[in-house]
Design a protein around this motif. Sequence first.
Motif, PDB file in Angstrom:
ATOM      1  N   ILE A  17      33.966  24.724  31.760  1.00 41.73           N
ATOM      2  CA  ILE A  17      35.421  24.875  31.812  1.00 41.73           C
ATOM      3  C   ILE A  17      35.783  25.831  32.945  1.00 41.73           C
ATOM      4  N   ALA A  18      36.506  25.331  33.919  1.00 42.35           N
ATOM      5  CA  ALA A  18      36.982  26.170  35.019  1.00 42.35           C
ATOM      6  C   ALA A  18      38.327  26.781  34.631  1.00 42.35           C
ATOM      7  N   ILE A  19      38.703  27.845  35.324  1.00 42.27           N
ATOM      8  CA  ILE A  19      39.981  28.490  35.045  1.00 42.27           C
ATOM      9  C   ILE A  19      40.683  28.874  36.348  1.00 42.27           C
ATOM     10  N   ILE A  20      42.002  28.689  36.366  1.00 41.27           N
ATOM     11  CA  ILE A  20      42.839  29.289  37.414  1.00 41.27           C
ATOM     12  C   ILE A  20      43.552  30.447  36.750  1.00 41.27           C
ATOM     13  N   ALA A  21      43.116  31.649  37.108  1.00 40.41           N
ATOM     14  CA  ALA A  21      43.638  32.870  36.499  1.00 40.41           C
ATOM     15  C   ALA A  21      44.752  33.445  37.381  1.00 40.41           C
ATOM     16  N   GLY A  22      45.202  34.667  37.053  1.00 42.06           N
ATOM     17  CA  GLY A  22      46.208  35.330  37.877  1.00 42.06           C
ATOM     18  C   GLY A  22      45.582  35.828  39.178  1.00 42.06           C
ATOM     19  N   ARG A  23      46.298  36.682  39.876  1.00 46.07           N
ATOM     20  CA  ARG A  23      45.728  37.262  41.084  1.00 46.07           C
ATOM     21  C   ARG A  23      44.550  38.159  40.730  1.00 46.07           C
TER      22      ARG A  23
ATOM     23  N   ASP B 118      30.709  32.122  34.060  1.00 46.99           N
ATOM     24  CA  ASP B 118      30.267  31.717  35.392  1.00 46.99           C
ATOM     25  C   ASP B 118      31.374  31.996  36.413  1.00 46.99           C
ATOM     26  N   GLU B 119      31.155  33.000  37.252  1.00 49.65           N
ATOM     27  CA  GLU B 119      32.158  33.376  38.260  1.00 49.65           C
ATOM     28  C   GLU B 119      32.497  32.226  39.197  1.00 49.65           C
ATOM     29  N   LYS B 120      31.589  31.274  39.356  1.00 47.59           N
ATOM     30  CA  LYS B 120      31.824  30.160  40.273  1.00 47.59           C
ATOM     31  C   LYS B 120      32.884  29.205  39.733  1.00 47.59           C
ATOM     32  N   LEU B 121      33.204  29.331  38.456  1.00 46.32           N
ATOM     33  CA  LEU B 121      34.239  28.488  37.849  1.00 46.32           C
ATOM     34  C   LEU B 121      35.545  29.254  37.635  1.00 46.32           C
TER      35      LEU B 121
ATOM     36  N   ASP C 145      37.191  21.446  46.212  1.00 53.01           N
ATOM     37  CA  ASP C 145      36.392  21.455  47.445  1.00 53.01           C
ATOM     38  C   ASP C 145      35.044  22.143  47.256  1.00 53.01           C
ATOM     39  N   SER C 146      34.970  23.037  46.259  1.00 55.31           N
ATOM     40  CA  SER C 146      33.740  23.820  46.068  1.00 55.31           C
ATOM     41  C   SER C 146      32.567  22.948  45.637  1.00 55.31           C
ATOM     42  N   GLY C 147      32.863  21.813  45.030  1.00 56.00           N
ATOM     43  CA  GLY C 147      31.790  20.940  44.554  1.00 56.00           C
ATOM     44  C   GLY C 147      31.197  21.369  43.230  1.00 56.00           C
TER      45      GLY C 147
END
Length: 278
Positions: free
Chosen positions: A118-124, A150-153, A178-180
């Motif tokens: 599970i990836a996340i788009i967090a705040g700044r 996982d920091e990559k996500l 784009d990160s793949g």
Amino acid sequence: VKGISNPFFTNMYTMFEHHPALAPYTLTLQQVDQNEDEALVALRAEKEKKVCGTIFFGGYFDDSKQANLKKLTVPYVMCTARVADDVPATDYSAIGIDDELESYKVVKYLLSLGHKKIAIIAGRQDDQNIGLHRLKGYRRALEESGIAYDEKLVYYMEDDIPAYTPENGYVVANKLLDSGEDFTALYVISDNTCYGACKAILSRGKKIPDDIAVASFDGLDMSKYYYPSLTTMKQPCREMVDAVVNQLIGLMNGTVDHVQKNYPALLIEGQSTKALKK
């Protein structure tokens, strides 16, 4: 208001405007820039506009801002704002939700559908406010389920684009794609940002939720009509507005003491999520 471009705040401000208990008063909107001290803005407003009470929308209050808040001579209530843990509860009134807990619930829901990547788009990245606490909820849900953080996500909103906007979500989601990196679900910490993230996913020819399940936060009305409709954690705006108004008027009348109250949010299951095929 810190973050007036966010429709979540616009919606709640309209509720305040039409609240019957505030009918005898004139409501004035004061915008606060991203890097401004909202306590200092409130002090200026008190002197220039002779206000009798203040509602803080959004923002983060630490010890330095608390010192400025103590200079206010009028009552105030914080709504959907975060206060540093070391600020005494007797110093302020705050109404909102537990952002970490409710964010945790969203991610637990995705995990229950079988999603593990599970990836996340967090705040700044420097966000000490709502963004940080929703990120903490994401991390806690994963780690309690035995899934390594996982920091990559983990992707953060761009500093040079207004926060919590569709544009920010679109740009950041494209960077993630784009990160793949391999992921089956994306959690975006606000609906308004999520609209842009979904556009990025769809513009790549991917399907929601078949290729990537998407969940969000806030429960904006638009999320019901977006296609596919968003799975989102709906904040109890009406209840929070009523509580803020009652608390502020009570403080103005000297009939109540400071209080902190969190309301539960409600998970709305939309078409943007589904169980992962085994």
